[in-house]
Design a protein around this motif. Sequence first.
Motif, mmCIF file in Angstrom:
data_model
loop_
_atom_site.group_PDB
_atom_site.id
_atom_site.type_symbol
_atom_site.label_atom_id
_atom_site.label_comp_id
_atom_site.label_asym_id
_atom_site.label_seq_id
_atom_site.Cartn_x
_atom_site.Cartn_y
_atom_site.Cartn_z
ATOM 1 N N ASN A 153 -0.681 0.465 2.357
ATOM 2 C CA ASN A 153 -1.380 1.646 2.845
ATOM 3 C C ASN A 153 -2.681 1.169 3.491
ATOM 4 O O ASN A 153 -2.832 -0.021 3.733
ATOM 5 N N ASP A 154 -3.612 2.066 3.768
ATOM 6 C CA ASP A 154 -4.843 1.666 4.455
ATOM 7 C C ASP A 154 -5.744 0.764 3.618
ATOM 8 O O ASP A 154 -6.597 0.078 4.158
ATOM 9 N N SER A 155 -5.571 0.749 2.293
ATOM 10 C CA SER A 155 -6.485 -0.027 1.467
ATOM 11 C C SER A 155 -5.853 -1.247 0.794
ATOM 12 O O SER A 155 -6.587 -2.081 0.260
ATOM 13 N N ILE A 156 -4.519 -1.389 0.807
ATOM 14 C CA ILE A 156 -3.905 -2.522 0.123
ATOM 15 C C ILE A 156 -2.585 -2.946 0.772
ATOM 16 O O ILE A 156 -1.839 -2.112 1.275
ATOM 17 N N PHE A 157 -2.365 -4.244 0.756
ATOM 18 C CA PHE A 157 -1.057 -4.825 1.069
ATOM 19 C C PHE A 157 -0.723 -5.719 -0.108
ATOM 20 O O PHE A 157 -1.482 -6.626 -0.457
ATOM 21 N N ARG A 158 0.409 -5.429 -0.753
ATOM 22 C CA ARG A 158 0.852 -6.229 -1.885
ATOM 23 C C ARG A 158 2.323 -6.533 -1.696
ATOM 24 O O ARG A 158 3.120 -5.641 -1.390
ATOM 25 N N ALA A 159 2.682 -7.813 -1.846
ATOM 26 C CA ALA A 159 4.071 -8.232 -1.651
ATOM 27 C C ALA A 159 4.363 -9.443 -2.524
ATOM 28 O O ALA A 159 3.457 -10.152 -2.946
ATOM 29 N N LYS A 160 5.648 -9.673 -2.738
ATOM 30 C CA LYS A 160 6.104 -10.844 -3.495
ATOM 31 C C LYS A 160 6.987 -11.661 -2.568
ATOM 32 O O LYS A 160 7.943 -11.158 -1.986
ATOM 33 N N GLY A 161 6.633 -12.940 -2.420
ATOM 34 C CA GLY A 161 7.399 -13.833 -1.565
ATOM 35 C C GLY A 161 8.627 -14.374 -2.270
ATOM 36 O O GLY A 161 8.650 -14.495 -3.497
ATOM 37 N N LYS A 162 9.637 -14.711 -1.496
ATOM 38 C CA LYS A 162 10.832 -15.358 -2.055
ATOM 39 C C LYS A 162 10.462 -16.686 -2.708
ATOM 40 O O LYS A 162 11.186 -17.189 -3.551
ATOM 41 N N SER A 163 9.322 -17.256 -2.312
ATOM 42 C CA SER A 163 8.846 -18.513 -2.892
ATOM 43 C C SER A 163 8.291 -18.312 -4.297
ATOM 44 O O SER A 163 8.028 -19.268 -5.000
ATOM 45 N N GLY A 164 8.083 -17.051 -4.682
ATOM 46 C CA GLY A 164 7.473 -16.747 -5.967
ATOM 47 C C GLY A 164 5.992 -16.418 -5.851
ATOM 48 O O GLY A 164 5.373 -15.951 -6.798
ATOM 49 N N LYS A 165 5.420 -16.650 -4.667
ATOM 50 C CA LYS A 165 3.999 -16.390 -4.454
ATOM 51 C C LYS A 165 3.750 -14.893 -4.316
ATOM 52 O O LYS A 165 4.503 -14.184 -3.671
ATOM 53 N N ASN A 166 2.677 -14.417 -4.947
ATOM 54 C CA ASN A 166 2.258 -13.031 -4.821
ATOM 55 C C ASN A 166 1.177 -12.937 -3.754
ATOM 56 O O ASN A 166 0.257 -13.763 -3.720
ATOM 57 N N TYR A 167 1.275 -11.933 -2.902
ATOM 58 C CA TYR A 167 0.297 -11.700 -1.848
ATOM 59 C C TYR A 167 -0.372 -10.361 -2.129
ATOM 60 O O TYR A 167 0.322 -9.360 -2.334
ATOM 61 N N GLU A 168 -1.692 -10.356 -2.141
ATOM 62 C CA GLU A 168 -2.423 -9.104 -2.306
ATOM 63 C C GLU A 168 -3.700 -9.183 -1.497
ATOM 64 O O GLU A 168 -4.509 -10.091 -1.681
ATOM 65 N N PHE A 169 -3.861 -8.211 -0.599
ATOM 66 C CA PHE A 169 -5.050 -8.115 0.235
ATOM 67 C C PHE A 169 -5.562 -6.683 0.119
ATOM 68 O O PHE A 169 -4.783 -5.735 0.187
ATOM 69 N N ARG A 170 -6.879 -6.540 -0.041
ATOM 70 C CA ARG A 170 -7.485 -5.222 -0.193
ATOM 71 C C ARG A 170 -8.570 -5.013 0.850
ATOM 72 O O ARG A 170 -9.251 -5.941 1.239
ATOM 73 N N LYS A 171 -8.717 -3.768 1.269
ATOM 74 C CA LYS A 171 -9.816 -3.342 2.156
ATOM 75 C C LYS A 171 -10.642 -2.328 1.394
ATOM 76 O O LYS A 171 -10.118 -1.532 0.625
ATOM 77 N N GLN A 172 -11.932 -2.333 1.631
ATOM 78 C CA GLN A 172 -12.835 -1.366 0.978
ATOM 79 C C GLN A 172 -12.867 -0.084 1.748
ATOM 80 O O GLN A 172 -12.773 0.010 2.880
#
Length: 172
Positions: A153-172
């Motif tokens: 959404n406008d404030s967060i991107f959260r995903a799980k990679g097939k590699s097992g890595k977690n991705y999380e980016f936030r906007k204020q």
Amino acid sequence: MKKVFMFAAVLFSLMLSSCGKGKSSDKQGNTDSIAAPAQIIDTAPQKSMPDSTVYGRSEGFGMSAFTLVTEDGREFDIALTSETGEPRYGKIYGDRSDTARYAMTTRHDNEELDVLINLSQLEKFISNYEIYNCHVIIKDGRNRDWVEIEELNDSIFRAKGKSGKNYEFRKQ
């Protein structure tokens, strides 16, 4: 006795001075062995079939359908739910907005939504990516990680990679 103590002190000093050789540390002081070169991550699917992703802007999201207009002017009138067989909702990642850019795949002769990704929101968090059959592949140098979006959404991107890595980016 004094010679044994001095020998032990010299040996201990040599052991301490060799600690950390052949290792690197990150900003938190954690050490990792660098004996082997870093492994390249490539979990992206093999492109054995054509990419069926359609790109465009939405016009008129309704409760059960919307229209996607491509850059070359083609219009797709898409139902959000399955009208044939078992009821099934298409997957929507991100908000529905008439001004946003989207990547989309469809089912049943381009009449029903399969996957819809709000690219306008995705690009607020990551810029180095590719889409293949409406799957997001995050690129970082030579690494390519196919991710499953968990939240967008406008404030967060959260995903799980097939590699097992977690991705999380936030906007204020």
